[in-house]
Design an enzyme around this catalytic site. Structure first.
Site, PDB file in Angstrom:
ATOM      1  N   LYS A   9       0.798  -1.178   0.015  1.00 54.74           N
ATOM      2  CA  LYS A   9      -0.075  -0.336  -0.063  1.00 54.74           C
ATOM      3  C   LYS A   9       0.901   1.273  -0.052  1.00 54.74           C
ATOM      4  O   LYS A   9       2.174   1.214   0.230  1.00 54.74           O
ATOM      5  CB  LYS A   9      -0.779   0.078   1.253  1.00 54.74           C
ATOM      6  CG  LYS A   9      -2.028  -1.195   1.277  1.00 54.74           C
ATOM      7  CD  LYS A   9      -2.764  -1.094   2.235  1.00 54.74           C
ATOM      8  CE  LYS A   9      -3.995  -2.115   2.247  1.00 54.74           C
ATOM      9  NZ  LYS A   9      -4.892  -1.865   3.313  1.00 54.74           N
ATOM     10  N   TYR A  49     -12.409  -1.451  -3.627  1.00 50.40           N
ATOM     11  CA  TYR A  49     -13.081  -1.699  -2.139  1.00 50.40           C
ATOM     12  C   TYR A  49     -14.479  -1.454  -2.220  1.00 50.40           C
ATOM     13  O   TYR A  49     -15.067  -1.057  -1.204  1.00 50.40           O
ATOM     14  CB  TYR A  49     -12.522  -0.528  -1.401  1.00 50.40           C
ATOM     15  CG  TYR A  49     -10.938  -0.748  -0.942  1.00 50.40           C
ATOM     16  CD1 TYR A  49     -10.711  -2.100  -0.120  1.00 50.40           C
ATOM     17  CD2 TYR A  49      -9.942  -0.303  -1.095  1.00 50.40           C
ATOM     18  CE1 TYR A  49      -9.652  -2.523   0.557  1.00 50.40           C
ATOM     19  CE2 TYR A  49      -8.558  -0.689  -0.507  1.00 50.40           C
ATOM     20  CZ  TYR A  49      -8.346  -1.884   0.027  1.00 50.40           C
ATOM     21  OH  TYR A  49      -7.227  -2.344   0.801  1.00 50.40           O
ATOM     22  N   ASN A 112      -2.144   0.290   6.890  1.00 49.89           N
ATOM     23  CA  ASN A 112      -1.446  -1.128   7.253  1.00 49.89           C
ATOM     24  C   ASN A 112      -0.548  -1.617   6.517  1.00 49.89           C
ATOM     25  O   ASN A 112      -0.577  -3.055   6.388  1.00 49.89           O
ATOM     26  CB  ASN A 112      -2.523  -1.777   7.809  1.00 49.89           C
ATOM     27  CG  ASN A 112      -3.688  -2.228   6.940  1.00 49.89           C
ATOM     28  OD1 ASN A 112      -3.694  -1.780   5.636  1.00 49.89           O
ATOM     29  ND2 ASN A 112      -4.979  -2.748   7.370  1.00 49.89           N
ATOM     30  N   HIS A 115      -1.961  -5.388   1.440  1.00 48.92           N
ATOM     31  CA  HIS A 115      -3.430  -5.942   1.323  1.00 48.92           C
ATOM     32  C   HIS A 115      -3.318  -7.376   0.811  1.00 48.92           C
ATOM     33  O   HIS A 115      -2.363  -7.808   0.354  1.00 48.92           O
ATOM     34  CB  HIS A 115      -4.100  -5.191   0.306  1.00 48.92           C
ATOM     35  CG  HIS A 115      -5.443  -6.022  -0.175  1.00 48.92           C
ATOM     36  ND1 HIS A 115      -6.609  -6.057   0.393  1.00 48.92           N
ATOM     37  CD2 HIS A 115      -5.497  -6.577  -1.556  1.00 48.92           C
ATOM     38  CE1 HIS A 115      -7.487  -6.978  -0.190  1.00 48.92           C
ATOM     39  NE2 HIS A 115      -6.953  -7.436  -1.438  1.00 48.92           N
ATOM     40  N   GLU A 126      -9.765 -10.224  -7.728  1.00 55.40           N
ATOM     41  CA  GLU A 126      -8.848  -9.129  -7.607  1.00 55.40           C
ATOM     42  C   GLU A 126      -7.852  -9.328  -8.551  1.00 55.40           C
ATOM     43  O   GLU A 126      -7.321  -8.451  -9.251  1.00 55.40           O
ATOM     44  CB  GLU A 126      -8.442  -9.192  -6.022  1.00 55.40           C
ATOM     45  CG  GLU A 126      -9.529  -8.767  -5.090  1.00 55.40           C
ATOM     46  CD  GLU A 126      -9.230  -8.717  -3.867  1.00 55.40           C
ATOM     47  OE1 GLU A 126     -10.060  -8.064  -2.926  1.00 55.40           O
ATOM     48  OE2 GLU A 126      -8.113  -9.078  -3.261  1.00 55.40           O
TER      49      GLU A 126
HETATM   50  N1  UDP Z   1      -9.709  -0.222   7.398  1.00 53.96           N
HETATM   51  C1  UDP Z   1      -9.783   1.034   8.038  1.00 53.96           C
HETATM   52  N2  UDP Z   1     -10.571   1.062   9.223  1.00 53.96           N
HETATM   53  C2  UDP Z   1     -11.264  -0.060   9.642  1.00 53.96           C
HETATM   54  C3  UDP Z   1     -11.141  -1.346   9.209  1.00 53.96           C
HETATM   55  C4  UDP Z   1     -10.548  -1.253   7.807  1.00 53.96           C
HETATM   56  O1  UDP Z   1      -9.204   1.980   7.347  1.00 53.96           O
HETATM   57  O2  UDP Z   1     -11.672   0.120  10.699  1.00 53.96           O
HETATM   58  C5  UDP Z   1      -8.943  -0.372   6.028  1.00 53.96           C
HETATM   59  C6  UDP Z   1      -7.590  -1.031   6.056  1.00 53.96           C
HETATM   60  O3  UDP Z   1      -6.704  -0.177   5.251  1.00 53.96           O
HETATM   61  C7  UDP Z   1      -8.047  -2.497   5.584  1.00 53.96           C
HETATM   62  C8  UDP Z   1      -9.016  -1.976   4.645  1.00 53.96           C
HETATM   63  O4  UDP Z   1      -9.651  -0.925   5.028  1.00 53.96           O
HETATM   64  O5  UDP Z   1      -6.924  -3.021   5.223  1.00 53.96           O
HETATM   65  C9  UDP Z   1      -9.754  -3.491   4.195  1.00 53.96           C
HETATM   66  O6  UDP Z   1     -10.783  -3.633   5.325  1.00 53.96           O
HETATM   67  P1  UDP Z   1     -10.684  -5.343   5.665  1.00 53.96           P
HETATM   68  O7  UDP Z   1     -11.542  -5.444   6.915  1.00 53.96           O
HETATM   69  O8  UDP Z   1     -11.098  -6.015   4.309  1.00 53.96           O
HETATM   70  O9  UDP Z   1      -9.507  -5.731   6.256  1.00 53.96           O
HETATM   71  P2  UDP Z   1      -8.174  -6.543   5.769  1.00 53.96           P
HETATM   72  O10 UDP Z   1      -9.027  -7.630   4.688  1.00 53.96           O
HETATM   73  O11 UDP Z   1      -7.287  -5.542   4.856  1.00 53.96           O
HETATM   74  O12 UDP Z   1      -7.499  -7.152   6.918  1.00 53.96           O
HETATM   75 MG    MG Z   2     -10.257  -7.498   3.357  1.00 54.10          MG
END
Ligand code: UDP
Ligand code: MG
Length: 132
Positions: A9, A49, A112, A115, A126
């Site tokens: 990212k 997203y 974070n 992805h 994807e």
């Molecule tokens: N994210 C965020 N706030 C939250 C949860 C998720 O900004 O409370 C962002 C974070 O960058 C995350 C992405 O949205 O990686 C997608 O969320 P998901 O729940 O799918 O988490 P992931 O699959 O990436 O672990």
């Molecule tokens: Mg996810």
């Protein structure tokens, strides 16, 4: 053999962590079968997203994901989808296990570092989206 989709990212690219993250990926036995650096438009980030459209973090997330270049990855390994999620660590870096990429390089729950697809079907969609 399975292929999953990953992204380095914008925060991790900006912090100069591409090399270190790719080193961890290779050390964990993934074969990199696709790799492309790309600056996402806001529209492409929103489409990627779309599943999170109703979530309160959607606007910030898509702005952040289009704020600088990312590295899109196709990663091959037996059980790649699950394995890559494990190497990434929990969504919130503060809750991620020691040694995971998000623990090492994630700034916060939004920024974070990486992805990863959450299931085989998601990975297929994807991968097709980023590597048509
Ligand atoms: N994210 C965020 N706030 C939250 C949860 C998720 O900004 O409370 C962002 C974070 O960058 C995350 C992405 O949205 O990686 C997608 O969320 P998901 O729940 O799918 O988490 P992931 O699959 O990436 O672990
Ligand atoms: Mg996810």
């Amino acid at each position: 053999m399975e292929t999953t989709f990953g992204v380095i990212k914008p925060d991790a690219v900006a912090a100069g962590k591409i090399g270190e993250i790719i080193k961890i990926i290779e050390k964990n036995g993934f074969k990199i079968v696709g790799l492309r650096m790309e600056r996402l438009s806001l529209e492409k980030a929103q489409k990627f997203y779309e599943v999170h459209k109703a979530r309160p973090f959607y606007n910030d997330l898509t702005k952040y994901m289009s704020s600088g270049p990312i590295v899109a990855l196709a990663l091959e390994k037996e059980g790649a989808v699950k394995a890559w999620r494990q190497v990434m660590g929990a969504t919130n870096p503060a809750e991620a296990e020691e040694g995971t990429i998000r623990k090492l390089y994630g700034e916060n729950i939004e920024r974070n570092a990486v992805h990863g697809s959450d299931a085989l079907e998601t990975a297929k969609a994807e991968l097709a989206f980023f590597f048509p």
